[in-house]
Design an enzyme around this catalytic site. Structure first.
Site, PDB file in Angstrom:
ATOM      1  N   PRO A   2       0.823  -1.206   0.000  1.00 28.27           N
ATOM      2  CA  PRO A   2       0.000   0.000   0.000  1.00 28.27           C
ATOM      3  C   PRO A   2       0.860   1.261   0.000  1.00 28.27           C
ATOM      4  O   PRO A   2       1.898   1.328   0.646  1.00 28.27           O
ATOM      5  CB  PRO A   2      -0.806  -0.120   1.297  1.00 28.27           C
ATOM      6  N   GLU A   3       0.420   2.256  -0.744  1.00 23.55           N
ATOM      7  CA  GLU A   3       1.091   3.542  -0.768  1.00 23.55           C
ATOM      8  C   GLU A   3       0.206   4.561  -0.052  1.00 23.55           C
ATOM      9  O   GLU A   3      -0.784   4.195   0.582  1.00 23.55           O
ATOM     10  CB  GLU A   3       1.409   3.930  -2.208  1.00 23.55           C
ATOM     11  N   HIS A  96      -6.581 -15.741   8.067  1.00 24.17           N
ATOM     12  CA  HIS A  96      -5.254 -15.260   8.428  1.00 24.17           C
ATOM     13  C   HIS A  96      -5.313 -14.187   9.513  1.00 24.17           C
ATOM     14  O   HIS A  96      -4.479 -13.280   9.541  1.00 24.17           O
ATOM     15  CB  HIS A  96      -4.544 -14.723   7.187  1.00 24.17           C
ATOM     16  N   ARG A 117       0.496 -13.028   4.438  1.00 25.47           N
ATOM     17  CA  ARG A 117       1.923 -13.338   4.269  1.00 25.47           C
ATOM     18  C   ARG A 117       2.759 -13.078   5.521  1.00 25.47           C
ATOM     19  O   ARG A 117       3.944 -13.365   5.538  1.00 25.47           O
ATOM     20  CB  ARG A 117       2.479 -12.543   3.093  1.00 25.47           C
ATOM     21  N   LYS A 160      20.982  15.492  -3.955  1.00 22.13           N
ATOM     22  CA  LYS A 160      21.026  14.039  -3.847  1.00 22.13           C
ATOM     23  C   LYS A 160      21.865  13.395  -4.945  1.00 22.13           C
ATOM     24  O   LYS A 160      22.435  12.323  -4.738  1.00 22.13           O
ATOM     25  CB  LYS A 160      19.596  13.489  -3.901  1.00 22.13           C
TER      26      LYS A 160
END
Length: 284
Positions: A2-3, A96, A117, A160
């Site tokens: 997820p973002e 789960h 997972r 950067k």
């Protein structure tokens, strides 16, 4: 994984259904789900009991539940398949289910952490003076944060000396932008993912940030992006932004802008999707 839009959808659901409720009991059904809480499952459950949950907060892709009248918060790592669901007590346990949090009220719902997972988990951490769990104090603000500083980001980008997609995924520079929304923002800005950050002017940085904000806001409006059943909101519903993607996952399909077949390139154990005509690679 997820973002920002997906995590913000979950945060809003928790704010509606969990904030201001007092924990009566916590049941850890799989120790791996609290592996980041070094004191163990029993300690995690004990420390939550009797505390009231404050307003859920987020920075980038990180989500946490502050405990009122303490300097601690429960940090949620959703990982690849973690879900925070608000379910009725009598609703059957998910296959789960890893953690169950019950509340001392009569609303009839509980908070469940489900993770197929087991890459994700919950953990309790001390908070900094501005309310962040101390383990994520180094994470930069995200572009939807009202306090995000565009000029400071531009200066950091220039210093950067990297390529633009690497910079967008660097959580110490800007948080919340993952692989999907990086590709979408770069497509909208007509920028190749390997363009050196040193070449960005202030107007070009501002344009890219604008596209990043636009695409994540649009995704947020439709519940985020769900490619499978692993990402859902607290009510178990999927998002629909996958239907509106312009770049990600569209290999071989015509560019929505110029009609050129979209390309996919292996990149840092991920994939980058781009238009070879609209997003020309840098020379050399």
């Amino acid at each position: 994984m997820p973002e920002l839009p997906e995590v913000e959808v979950v945060r809003r659901g928790l704010e509606r259904w969990v904030a201001q409720r007092t924990v009566s009991d916590t049941e850890v059904l799989h120790p791996r789900a609290v592996r980041r809480h070094v004191a163990g499952a029993d300690d995690f459950a004990h420390r939550l009991k009797g505390h009231r949950i404050g307003t859920p907060s987020r920075r980038g892709k990180y989500l946490w539940l502050p405990l009122e009248e303490t300097h601690q918060a429960v940090l949620a790592h959703l990982g690849m398949s973690g879900q925070l669901l608000v379910q009725q007590h009598e609703f059957p346990d998910e296959k789960h289910l890893r953690i169950r949090v019950r509340f001392a009220d009569t609303l009839g719902t509980e908070l469940r952490f489900v993770d197929q997972r087991t890459f994700g988990g919950l953990s309790l951490h001390d908070t900094t003076p501005d309310g962040l769990p101390d383990v994520i104090a180094h994470i930069a603000r995200d572009p939807l944060d009202p306090l995000f500083d565009d000029e400071l980001f531009h200066q950091a980008l220039r210093r950067k000396r990297t390529t633009i997609k690497r910079a967008l995924l660097d959580q110490s520079l800007i948080s919340g932008v993952g692989n999907i929304y990086a590709d979408e923002a770069l497509w909208r800005a007509r920028v190749h993912y390997e363009r050196p950050t040193a070449t960005f002017t202030r107007p070009r940085t501002a344009e890219l940030l604008g596209h990043a904000r636009d695409v994540m806001t649009a995704a947020l409006d439709v519940g985020g992006t769900s490619f499978d059943s692993l990402y859902v909101n607290v009510n178990g519903e999927s998002g629909y932004f996958d239907r509106s993607l312009d770049a990600y996952g569209r290999e071989g399909l015509p560019c929505r802008r110029c009609g050129t077949p979209m390309k996919r390139q292996a990149w840092m154990n991920r994939s980058s999707y781009f238009c070879p005509k609209c997003q020309k690679p840098p020379r050399g």
